[in-house]
Motif scaffolding. Sequence first.
Motif, PDB file in Angstrom:
ATOM      1  N   LEU A   8       8.932  -8.694  -3.403  1.00 26.02           N
ATOM      2  CA  LEU A   8       7.667  -8.579  -4.346  1.00 26.02           C
ATOM      3  C   LEU A   8       8.204  -8.047  -5.678  1.00 26.02           C
ATOM      4  CD1 LEU A   8       4.571  -8.417  -4.811  1.00 26.02           C
ATOM      5  CD2 LEU A   8       4.601  -6.205  -3.847  1.00 26.02           C
ATOM      6  N   LYS A   9       7.970  -8.656  -6.778  1.00 25.76           N
ATOM      7  CA  LYS A   9       8.522  -8.017  -7.849  1.00 25.76           C
ATOM      8  C   LYS A   9       7.200  -7.475  -8.609  1.00 25.76           C
ATOM      9  CE  LYS A   9      12.206 -11.392  -8.785  1.00 25.76           C
ATOM     10  NZ  LYS A   9      12.844 -12.392  -9.546  1.00 25.76           N
ATOM     11  N   LEU A  10       7.453  -6.248  -9.265  1.00 25.44           N
ATOM     12  CA  LEU A  10       6.444  -5.758 -10.020  1.00 25.44           C
ATOM     13  C   LEU A  10       7.045  -5.136 -11.230  1.00 25.44           C
ATOM     14  CD1 LEU A  10       5.039  -3.188  -7.065  1.00 25.44           C
ATOM     15  CD2 LEU A  10       3.943  -5.201  -8.074  1.00 25.44           C
ATOM     16  N   GLN A  11       6.057  -4.807 -12.292  1.00 23.02           N
ATOM     17  CA  GLN A  11       6.545  -4.477 -13.309  1.00 23.02           C
ATOM     18  C   GLN A  11       6.073  -2.890 -13.671  1.00 23.02           C
ATOM     19  OE1 GLN A  11       7.960  -6.459 -15.783  1.00 23.02           O
ATOM     20  NE2 GLN A  11       8.274  -4.420 -16.998  1.00 23.02           N
ATOM     21  N   VAL A  12       7.220  -2.353 -13.834  1.00 23.17           N
ATOM     22  CA  VAL A  12       6.611  -0.697 -13.851  1.00 23.17           C
ATOM     23  C   VAL A  12       5.864  -0.577 -15.087  1.00 23.17           C
ATOM     24  CG1 VAL A  12       7.692   1.495 -14.676  1.00 23.17           C
ATOM     25  CG2 VAL A  12       8.896  -0.161 -12.967  1.00 23.17           C
ATOM     26  N   ARG A  13       4.539   0.276 -15.169  1.00 18.64           N
ATOM     27  CA  ARG A  13       3.479   0.346 -15.817  1.00 18.64           C
ATOM     28  C   ARG A  13       3.867   1.793 -16.517  1.00 18.64           C
ATOM     29  NH1 ARG A  13      -0.578   0.275 -11.179  1.00 18.64           N
ATOM     30  NH2 ARG A  13       0.886   1.687 -10.741  1.00 18.64           N
ATOM     31  N   PRO A  14       3.311   2.030 -17.826  1.00 16.28           N
ATOM     32  CA  PRO A  14       3.577   3.343 -18.556  1.00 16.28           C
ATOM     33  C   PRO A  14       3.032   4.492 -17.885  1.00 16.28           C
ATOM     34  CG  PRO A  14       2.846   1.710 -20.135  1.00 16.28           C
ATOM     35  CD  PRO A  14       2.870   1.092 -18.483  1.00 16.28           C
ATOM     36  N   ASN A  15       1.608   4.270 -16.963  1.00 12.61           N
ATOM     37  CA  ASN A  15       1.411   5.370 -16.120  1.00 12.61           C
ATOM     38  C   ASN A  15       2.174   5.572 -14.800  1.00 12.61           C
ATOM     39  OD1 ASN A  15       0.034   2.721 -15.639  1.00 12.61           O
ATOM     40  ND2 ASN A  15      -1.117   4.032 -13.905  1.00 12.61           N
ATOM     41  N   ASP A  16       3.160   4.855 -14.495  1.00 15.90           N
ATOM     42  CA  ASP A  16       4.097   5.306 -13.292  1.00 15.90           C
ATOM     43  C   ASP A  16       5.039   6.068 -13.560  1.00 15.90           C
ATOM     44  OD1 ASP A  16       2.785   3.111 -11.915  1.00 15.90           O
ATOM     45  OD2 ASP A  16       4.221   1.593 -12.373  1.00 15.90           O
ATOM     46  N   ASN A  25       7.961   9.985  -8.137  1.00 14.68           N
ATOM     47  CA  ASN A  25       8.110   9.742  -6.511  1.00 14.68           C
ATOM     48  C   ASN A  25       6.878   9.285  -5.651  1.00 14.68           C
ATOM     49  OD1 ASN A  25      10.653  10.631  -6.878  1.00 14.68           O
ATOM     50  ND2 ASN A  25      10.685  12.690  -5.693  1.00 14.68           N
ATOM     51  N   ALA A  26       5.759   9.597  -6.074  1.00 17.22           N
ATOM     52  CA  ALA A  26       4.567   9.338  -5.407  1.00 17.22           C
ATOM     53  C   ALA A  26       4.185   7.868  -5.620  1.00 17.22           C
ATOM     54  CB  ALA A  26       3.122  10.041  -5.623  1.00 17.22           C
ATOM     55  N   THR A  27       4.619   7.450  -6.914  1.00 15.51           N
ATOM     56  CA  THR A  27       4.393   5.987  -7.302  1.00 15.51           C
ATOM     57  C   THR A  27       5.495   4.892  -6.594  1.00 15.51           C
ATOM     58  OG1 THR A  27       3.662   6.532  -9.297  1.00 15.51           O
ATOM     59  CG2 THR A  27       4.531   4.486  -9.114  1.00 15.51           C
ATOM     60  N   VAL A  28       6.728   5.740  -6.327  1.00 13.93           N
ATOM     61  CA  VAL A  28       7.605   4.837  -5.334  1.00 13.93           C
ATOM     62  C   VAL A  28       6.891   4.355  -4.080  1.00 13.93           C
ATOM     63  CG1 VAL A  28       9.775   5.071  -4.128  1.00 13.93           C
ATOM     64  CG2 VAL A  28       9.381   5.807  -6.247  1.00 13.93           C
ATOM     65  N   LEU A  29       6.051   5.435  -3.324  1.00  9.98           N
ATOM     66  CA  LEU A  29       5.412   5.210  -2.286  1.00  9.98           C
ATOM     67  C   LEU A  29       4.488   4.131  -2.204  1.00  9.98           C
ATOM     68  CD1 LEU A  29       4.797   8.795  -1.006  1.00  9.98           C
ATOM     69  CD2 LEU A  29       6.735   7.287  -0.136  1.00  9.98           C
ATOM     70  N   GLU A  30       3.785   4.166  -3.491  1.00  9.70           N
ATOM     71  CA  GLU A  30       2.620   2.908  -3.702  1.00  9.70           C
ATOM     72  C   GLU A  30       3.489   1.701  -4.056  1.00  9.70           C
ATOM     73  OE1 GLU A  30       0.540   4.048  -7.292  1.00  9.70           O
ATOM     74  OE2 GLU A  30      -0.330   5.780  -6.369  1.00  9.70           O
ATOM     75  N   TYR A  31       4.680   1.827  -4.490  1.00  8.94           N
ATOM     76  CA  TYR A  31       5.449   0.287  -4.699  1.00  8.94           C
ATOM     77  C   TYR A  31       5.753  -0.116  -3.152  1.00  8.94           C
ATOM     78  CZ  TYR A  31       6.336   1.078  -9.611  1.00  8.94           C
ATOM     79  OH  TYR A  31       6.386   1.455 -10.900  1.00  8.94           O
ATOM     80  N   LEU A  32       6.207   0.662  -2.329  1.00  8.77           N
ATOM     81  CA  LEU A  32       6.430   0.509  -0.950  1.00  8.77           C
ATOM     82  C   LEU A  32       5.329  -0.183  -0.309  1.00  8.77           C
ATOM     83  CD1 LEU A  32       9.037   3.505  -0.168  1.00  8.77           C
ATOM     84  CD2 LEU A  32       9.828   0.978  -0.677  1.00  8.77           C
ATOM     85  N   GLU A  33       4.164   0.489  -0.485  1.00  8.99           N
ATOM     86  CA  GLU A  33       3.171   0.098   0.277  1.00  8.99           C
ATOM     87  C   GLU A  33       2.537  -1.103  -0.225  1.00  8.99           C
ATOM     88  OE1 GLU A  33      -1.503   1.368   1.378  1.00  8.99           O
ATOM     89  OE2 GLU A  33      -0.341   2.782   0.045  1.00  8.99           O
ATOM     90  N   ALA A  34       2.684  -1.486  -1.353  1.00  7.36           N
ATOM     91  CA  ALA A  34       2.551  -2.873  -2.031  1.00  7.36           C
ATOM     92  C   ALA A  34       3.315  -3.849  -1.469  1.00  7.36           C
ATOM     93  CB  ALA A  34       2.784  -2.942  -3.525  1.00  7.36           C
TER      94      ALA A  34
END
Length: 137
Positions: A8-16, A25-34
């Motif tokens: 899955l490819k995602l673009q890092v958002r400014p609010n990340d 680090n919490a956003t990394v967990l969201e990426y993993l969940e996605a």
Amino acid sequence: MNFEAVNLKLQVRPNDLDSLGHVNNATVLEYLEAGRWSWLEHHNLFHGQRIIPVVARIEVNYSREILPGEVKIITKLKDAEENYYYQVIFHQFIEIFKNGTVKVAADALVKVAFIDSIERSLRTLQDFLDENKQQDG
């Protein structure tokens, strides 16, 4: 069971980003969940039915900072053997592209259990697969 890895490819958002300018680090967990949701969808395993997969344990190794740009989340089923009758283990990686090369920024082992949302009890991986097979038919 034979389930292929899913990317899955995602673009890092400014609010990340945190105050240091890299992904929180919490956003990394969201990426993993996605990545896990994408894996389920790819294999036609529906979440939100009676038996739902839930994270029981997660271990993340951070090796590089994630800066603005594109990331790739690789999700594969690591283990679903008899010893893990009520859970599976996913191995996930977050890759970044730095100076024209691919680097692993984080890798995680994620234990997922299966819960009956009505009875609030553990169910087996096979129960989850059987329920999804019924939804297809």
